[in-house]
Design an enzyme around this catalytic site. Structure first.
Site, PDB file in Angstrom:
ATOM      1  N   HIS A 192       0.812  -1.359  -0.088  1.00 42.34           N
ATOM      2  CA  HIS A 192       0.059   0.095  -0.010  1.00 42.34           C
ATOM      3  C   HIS A 192       1.006   1.338   0.224  1.00 42.34           C
ATOM      4  CE1 HIS A 192      -3.956  -1.607   1.624  1.00 42.34           C
ATOM      5  NE2 HIS A 192      -3.393  -2.753   0.865  1.00 42.34           N
ATOM      6  N   GLU A 226       0.528   4.107   1.594  1.00 39.29           N
ATOM      7  CA  GLU A 226       0.795   4.688   2.751  1.00 39.29           C
ATOM      8  C   GLU A 226       2.203   3.721   3.556  1.00 39.29           C
ATOM      9  OE1 GLU A 226      -2.038   3.552   1.436  1.00 39.29           O
ATOM     10  OE2 GLU A 226      -3.836   4.487   2.553  1.00 39.29           O
ATOM     11  N   CYS A 255      -6.962   2.250   4.696  1.00 41.33           N
ATOM     12  CA  CYS A 255      -7.364   1.090   5.181  1.00 41.33           C
ATOM     13  C   CYS A 255      -7.025   0.956   6.761  1.00 41.33           C
ATOM     14  CB  CYS A 255      -7.304  -0.127   4.234  1.00 41.33           C
ATOM     15  SG  CYS A 255      -5.614  -0.843   4.538  1.00 41.33           S
ATOM     16  N   CYS A 259      -3.176   0.258   7.201  1.00 41.87           N
ATOM     17  CA  CYS A 259      -2.566   1.451   7.074  1.00 41.87           C
ATOM     18  C   CYS A 259      -2.817   2.429   8.382  1.00 41.87           C
ATOM     19  CB  CYS A 259      -2.891   2.185   5.865  1.00 41.87           C
ATOM     20  SG  CYS A 259      -2.219   1.417   4.272  1.00 41.87           S
TER      21      CYS A 259
END
Length: 164
Positions: A65, A67, A95, A98
């Site tokens: 991801h 992030e 999410c 994260c």
């Protein structure tokens, strides 16, 4: 205009500047076959410490991801797992995975362009930024360019569905 309004206007301009950079980065990731999501970690002096796009497909990892990668790079660059004083700019609401990393990293602030109604953990499905049982809280703000980010994601998935 009051001093507080000037400060708010100044912060809005800063947020817009960094979100424009995140959107541009997300557009590049789409060309690489990734979901167009990007994140920047910015220090208290307004310097970009790290940035990343979504790398799940490229690196074949659930941990890819934008992030998480940006947080990892920022920690390495600063030589600390604590990101006190930093702001994360991201094109889509983080999410749960994260958001948990943001709590652990002690981030000060998160600005995201658009909500994620199915998986967002900073207000859409839940709010880990201000959870009473967690040991760290941070400020969240839906930032500028919501429509641009939302439309970019919708177009990406529409194109994917058409290709399949």
């Amino acid at each position: 205009m009051t001093l507080k309004n000037q400060a708010n206007d100044g912060q809005q301009q800063i947020d817009l500047k960094f979100m424009k950079k995140a959107i541009a980065l997300a557009r590049k990731s789409e060309l690489a076959g990734e979901i167009p999501i990007a994140a920047l970690v910015v220090d208290k002096n307004g310097r970009i410490i790290s940035q990343s796009t979504n790398l799940r497909e490229t690196k074949t990892t659930v941990l890819g991801h934008a992030e998480l990668v940006a947080l990892h790079r920022a920690c390495k660059k600063l030589g600390s797992w604590r990101l006190n004083g930093c702001t994360l700019y991201v094109t889509l609401e983080p999410c749960f995975m994260c958001a948990g990393a943001l709590v652990q990293a002690r981030i000060d602030r998160v600005v995201f362009a658009t909500h994620d109604p199915k998986a967002g953990a900073l207000g859409s499905v839940a709010d880990l930024s201000n959870h009473e049982k967690l040991n760290h809280r941070f400020v969240t703000q839906q930032g500028p360019l919501q429509e641009e980010s939302s439309q970019m994601l919708k177009n990406f998935f529409k194109k994917k569905r058409t290709q399949n």
